[in-house]
Design a protein around this motif. Structure first.
Motif: not given
Length: 72
Positions: A15-18
């Protein structure tokens, strides 16, 4: 390619951090080994293209000018 799936490298997605500005508007999939009947397996061969017809349910989305629609 899915032909020798047992020997393929595992690819895990993180998953993306942001949050991103991208949005998913639809999901779908097809099993290439049995695209016409779940009980009938059709042979697949490496480096050979397969023609498919995907029946889609029409859904209207309004894309703003400059936005892009992508199929992944």
């Amino acid at each position: 390619l899915g032909y020798h799936w047992k020997y393929d490298d595992l690819r895990e997605f993180r998953l993306q951090n942001e949050p991103t500005p991208y949005k998913v508007i639809s999901y779908g999939h097809i099993n290439l080994q049995n695209p016409h009947d779940p009980a009938v397996t059709e042979p697949l061969y490496p480096n050979e293209f397969v023609d498919l017809t995907l029946p889609l349910q029409p859904v209207f989305h309004r894309l703003l000018k400059g936005h892009q629609l992508r199929l992944v």
